[in-house]
Scaffold this motif. Sequence first.
Motif, mmCIF file in Angstrom:
data_model
loop_
_atom_site.group_PDB
_atom_site.id
_atom_site.type_symbol
_atom_site.label_atom_id
_atom_site.label_comp_id
_atom_site.label_asym_id
_atom_site.label_seq_id
_atom_site.Cartn_x
_atom_site.Cartn_y
_atom_site.Cartn_z
ATOM 1 N N LEU A 230 0.711 -1.056 0.441
ATOM 2 C CA LEU A 230 -0.139 0.207 0.347
ATOM 3 C C LEU A 230 1.276 1.070 -0.161
ATOM 4 C CD1 LEU A 230 -3.050 1.664 -0.218
ATOM 5 C CD2 LEU A 230 -2.599 1.360 2.299
ATOM 6 N N ALA A 231 1.431 1.134 1.253
ATOM 7 C CA ALA A 231 2.715 2.564 0.694
ATOM 8 C C ALA A 231 3.934 2.625 -0.271
ATOM 9 C CB ALA A 231 3.842 2.395 1.984
ATOM 10 N N ALA A 232 3.447 1.537 -1.580
ATOM 11 C CA ALA A 232 4.695 1.105 -2.425
ATOM 12 C C ALA A 232 3.686 2.453 -3.597
ATOM 13 C CB ALA A 232 4.760 0.485 -2.527
ATOM 14 N N THR A 233 2.210 1.946 -3.545
ATOM 15 C CA THR A 233 1.176 2.494 -4.243
ATOM 16 C C THR A 233 1.161 3.944 -4.178
ATOM 17 O OG1 THR A 233 -0.762 2.044 -2.876
ATOM 18 C CG2 THR A 233 0.048 0.125 -4.249
ATOM 19 N N ILE A 234 1.429 4.390 -2.989
ATOM 20 C CA ILE A 234 1.086 5.969 -2.769
ATOM 21 C C ILE A 234 2.267 5.990 -2.981
ATOM 22 C CG2 ILE A 234 0.966 7.334 -1.306
ATOM 23 C CD1 ILE A 234 -0.420 5.607 0.924
ATOM 24 N N PHE A 235 3.487 5.470 -2.444
ATOM 25 C CA PHE A 235 4.886 6.288 -3.047
ATOM 26 C C PHE A 235 4.779 6.620 -4.551
ATOM 27 C CE2 PHE A 235 8.970 6.075 -5.106
ATOM 28 C CZ PHE A 235 9.706 7.634 -4.011
ATOM 29 N N THR A 236 4.308 6.065 -5.836
ATOM 30 C CA THR A 236 4.179 5.753 -6.950
ATOM 31 C C THR A 236 3.498 6.853 -7.810
ATOM 32 O OG1 THR A 236 4.605 3.423 -7.334
ATOM 33 C CG2 THR A 236 4.033 4.699 -9.163
ATOM 34 N N PHE A 237 1.877 7.153 -7.003
ATOM 35 C CA PHE A 237 1.291 8.545 -7.796
ATOM 36 C C PHE A 237 1.592 9.611 -7.287
ATOM 37 C CE2 PHE A 237 -1.647 7.432 -4.128
ATOM 38 C CZ PHE A 237 -1.500 8.708 -3.674
ATOM 39 N N ALA A 238 2.437 9.320 -6.208
ATOM 40 C CA ALA A 238 2.778 10.648 -5.563
ATOM 41 C C ALA A 238 3.815 11.244 -6.314
ATOM 42 C CB ALA A 238 3.635 10.566 -4.274
ATOM 43 N N ILE A 239 4.712 10.946 -6.831
ATOM 44 C CA ILE A 239 6.013 10.915 -7.586
ATOM 45 C C ILE A 239 5.681 11.574 -9.233
ATOM 46 C CG2 ILE A 239 7.876 10.067 -8.644
ATOM 47 C CD1 ILE A 239 8.642 10.815 -5.926
ATOM 48 N N PHE A 240 4.916 10.400 -9.696
ATOM 49 C CA PHE A 240 4.505 11.043 -11.166
ATOM 50 C C PHE A 240 3.804 11.974 -11.077
ATOM 51 C CE2 PHE A 240 6.265 6.780 -11.847
ATOM 52 C CZ PHE A 240 6.963 7.312 -13.258
ATOM 53 N N GLY B 163 -1.246 7.058 -12.595
ATOM 54 C CA GLY B 163 -2.666 5.805 -13.057
ATOM 55 C C GLY B 163 -2.331 5.075 -12.045
ATOM 56 N N VAL B 164 -1.518 3.994 -12.185
ATOM 57 C CA VAL B 164 -1.125 2.452 -11.732
ATOM 58 C C VAL B 164 -0.788 2.859 -10.064
ATOM 59 C CG1 VAL B 164 1.386 0.946 -11.920
ATOM 60 C CG2 VAL B 164 0.531 2.265 -14.537
ATOM 61 N N GLY B 165 -0.333 3.662 -10.021
ATOM 62 C CA GLY B 165 -0.186 4.194 -8.638
ATOM 63 C C GLY B 165 -1.393 4.313 -7.760
ATOM 64 N N ILE B 166 -1.996 4.894 -7.886
ATOM 65 C CA ILE B 166 -3.561 5.610 -7.751
ATOM 66 C C ILE B 166 -4.305 4.244 -7.337
ATOM 67 C CG2 ILE B 166 -5.481 6.648 -7.949
ATOM 68 C CD1 ILE B 166 -3.583 9.298 -8.850
ATOM 69 N N GLY B 167 -5.064 3.102 -8.258
ATOM 70 C CA GLY B 167 -5.198 2.271 -8.895
ATOM 71 C C GLY B 167 -5.345 1.080 -7.847
ATOM 72 N N GLY B 168 -3.938 0.589 -7.264
ATOM 73 C CA GLY B 168 -4.195 0.074 -6.874
ATOM 74 C C GLY B 168 -3.858 0.700 -5.056
ATOM 75 N N GLU B 169 -4.010 2.122 -4.820
ATOM 76 C CA GLU B 169 -4.483 2.396 -3.265
ATOM 77 C C GLU B 169 -5.732 1.752 -2.944
ATOM 78 O OE1 GLU B 169 -4.798 5.002 0.321
ATOM 79 O OE2 GLU B 169 -5.840 4.557 -1.249
ATOM 80 N N TRP B 170 -6.534 2.116 -3.470
ATOM 81 C CA TRP B 170 -8.194 1.480 -3.202
ATOM 82 C C TRP B 170 -8.055 0.312 -3.032
ATOM 83 C CZ3 TRP B 170 -12.985 1.258 -7.015
ATOM 84 C CH2 TRP B 170 -14.754 0.549 -5.447
ATOM 85 N N ALA B 171 -8.109 -0.881 -3.305
ATOM 86 C CA ALA B 171 -8.288 -2.175 -3.312
ATOM 87 C C ALA B 171 -7.417 -2.607 -1.999
ATOM 88 C CB ALA B 171 -7.520 -2.760 -4.772
ATOM 89 N N LEU B 172 -6.143 -1.725 -2.044
ATOM 90 C CA LEU B 172 -5.408 -2.083 -1.022
ATOM 91 C C LEU B 172 -5.626 -2.035 0.804
ATOM 92 C CD1 LEU B 172 -1.413 -2.623 -2.545
ATOM 93 C CD2 LEU B 172 -3.907 -4.201 -2.192
ATOM 94 N N ALA B 173 -6.169 -0.609 0.251
ATOM 95 C CA ALA B 173 -6.774 0.829 1.247
ATOM 96 C C ALA B 173 -8.112 -0.891 2.406
ATOM 97 C CB ALA B 173 -6.730 1.704 1.099
ATOM 98 N N GLY B 174 -9.145 -1.122 1.108
ATOM 99 C CA GLY B 174 -10.342 -1.581 1.175
ATOM 100 C C GLY B 174 -9.626 -2.810 1.960
ATOM 101 N N THR B 175 -8.721 -3.502 1.009
ATOM 102 C CA THR B 175 -8.271 -4.621 1.635
ATOM 103 C C THR B 175 -7.603 -4.930 3.477
ATOM 104 O OG1 THR B 175 -8.145 -5.725 0.167
ATOM 105 C CG2 THR B 175 -7.045 -6.853 1.643
ATOM 106 N N TYR B 176 -6.709 -3.813 3.577
ATOM 107 C CA TYR B 176 -6.362 -3.045 5.216
ATOM 108 C C TYR B 176 -7.514 -3.639 6.356
ATOM 109 C CZ TYR B 176 -4.009 -1.823 9.279
ATOM 110 O OH TYR B 176 -3.133 -1.474 10.099
ATOM 111 N N VAL B 177 -8.416 -1.962 5.970
ATOM 112 C CA VAL B 177 -9.786 -1.625 6.881
ATOM 113 C C VAL B 177 -10.361 -2.949 6.882
ATOM 114 C CG1 VAL B 177 -11.807 -0.660 7.581
ATOM 115 C CG2 VAL B 177 -9.162 0.791 5.828
ATOM 116 N N ALA B 178 -10.637 -3.639 5.835
ATOM 117 C CA ALA B 178 -11.219 -5.651 6.487
ATOM 118 C C ALA B 178 -10.960 -6.067 7.287
ATOM 119 C CB ALA B 178 -12.046 -5.434 4.896
ATOM 120 N N GLU B 179 -9.637 -6.313 6.508
ATOM 121 C CA GLU B 179 -8.682 -7.282 7.768
ATOM 122 C C GLU B 179 -8.767 -6.711 9.399
ATOM 123 O OE1 GLU B 179 -7.217 -9.764 3.368
ATOM 124 O OE2 GLU B 179 -5.354 -8.638 4.951
ATOM 125 N N ALA B 180 -8.069 -5.693 8.589
ATOM 126 C CA ALA B 180 -7.400 -5.409 10.695
ATOM 127 C C ALA B 180 -8.360 -4.911 11.672
ATOM 128 C CB ALA B 180 -6.345 -3.690 9.956
#
Length: 437
Positions: A102-112, A133-150
């Motif tokens: 999740l942190a990697a996705t945020i880093f990717t969209f921030a840089i570009f 877009g590649v970075g942004i697209g992953g953030e929703w899925a991983l953030a949603g998965t994290y909160v659902a599981e945690a």
Amino acid sequence: MPTTLDRQISATRATKTPLNRSQITGFWGAWAGWTLDGMDSFIYALVLAPALTELLPRSGYEATPANVGLAGSILFALFLVGWGLSFIWGPLADRFGRTKVLAATIFTFAIFTGLAATSHTVWELGIYRFFAGVGIGGEWALAGTYVAEAWPEDRRKMGAGYLQTGYYAGFFLAAALNYTIGAAFGWRAMFLVGLFPVVVSIMVLLRVKETDKWERSESVQPHVKHESSLKAIFNAQYRKRTIVAAVLLTVAIIGLWAGAVYEPSAVVQLATKAGMDKHDAARMASIATGLLSIGTIIGCLALPPMAEKIGRRKTLAVYFVGMAASIALAFGWAFYLPNGLVPFIALLFVLGFFGGNFALFSLWLPEQFETRVRATAFAFCTSVGRFFGAIVNFGIGAMVLNMKTLGVPIAITAVAFLIGLAVIPFAPETKGQELPN
């Protein structure tokens, strides 16, 4: 008269499981990332006209309204294609864990996003937006998965609603920045803003404990998990769920993005027709975007209780009907009124409320897949919708160019929600079910 047992049950229902520090910190890290994600996504819509007006002549094209509209559609479609390719993050998260990926996705969209401020041509801007877009697209899925599981079972439904508000808080933040920084320093400053706050989110997420569900899944069946997460979502158990979820997300993405992306341009046109100068029209677009965002945040918060009361499928149907009606009325009716600015902006609030349907997917998708494939399924289903959204966006751009109008092409996207209503009955109803392990 209530018995002692009745009072005990009521007390149990009223008392939610307390969140520990890691769960709280992790949520705010995910929420901040999702907020910046929404801000980044909407920055482009707000700076579309000034950025392309400057960059088109440098790229060898005249900056006519038609060329700005067509180039804007093409660049946004490239962004959506990059967003669609973000399904790669899902298998990585199922393999290496939720928080670091999740942190990697945020880093990717921030840089570009920051690099977009250095663009000299339309093509450079397109490339930077593609990788953002590649970075942004992953953030929703991983953030949603994290909160659902945690989060605890009795809290995770509202957690999905809370999380989704971040994306539209990002819309509101982008509008506020455009009203201030964008108006004073121009479109390049808007992209540069996306570089700085994201550092906080990454630092938070790198300090957050991985979810217990993922760690248990990792220890119990690592060989299965690592070899087959992408294939598993198309096995006999999950194939139908995967396809139906992908279709429903496609409908949501086509409808909301068509309305949200072109909303600032529509407001500018209506404000100009109402006699406002260029500067005031841009500020009015920011105000309208803020109102849209407030409506969506309210819609996100209203959705989980409704989903718990009437079920996931009926809730999505209500929101889809609301989206279809508000898009058709805003762009097909109010946009063409002689004095349409006020009714158009009022309908934007309604459109925003029902745009909160995305919160349902953050709640519903994790309930349909077990832990070893959950992030992969979430990322894949959201990515498919973005690919089709890119195709539709090309079509909208062509229609705007040929019809010489913005309203009707956007209004037509309301048809997508009618298709969604026909597909909803094929989705599983998971009301009352716990998150599968």
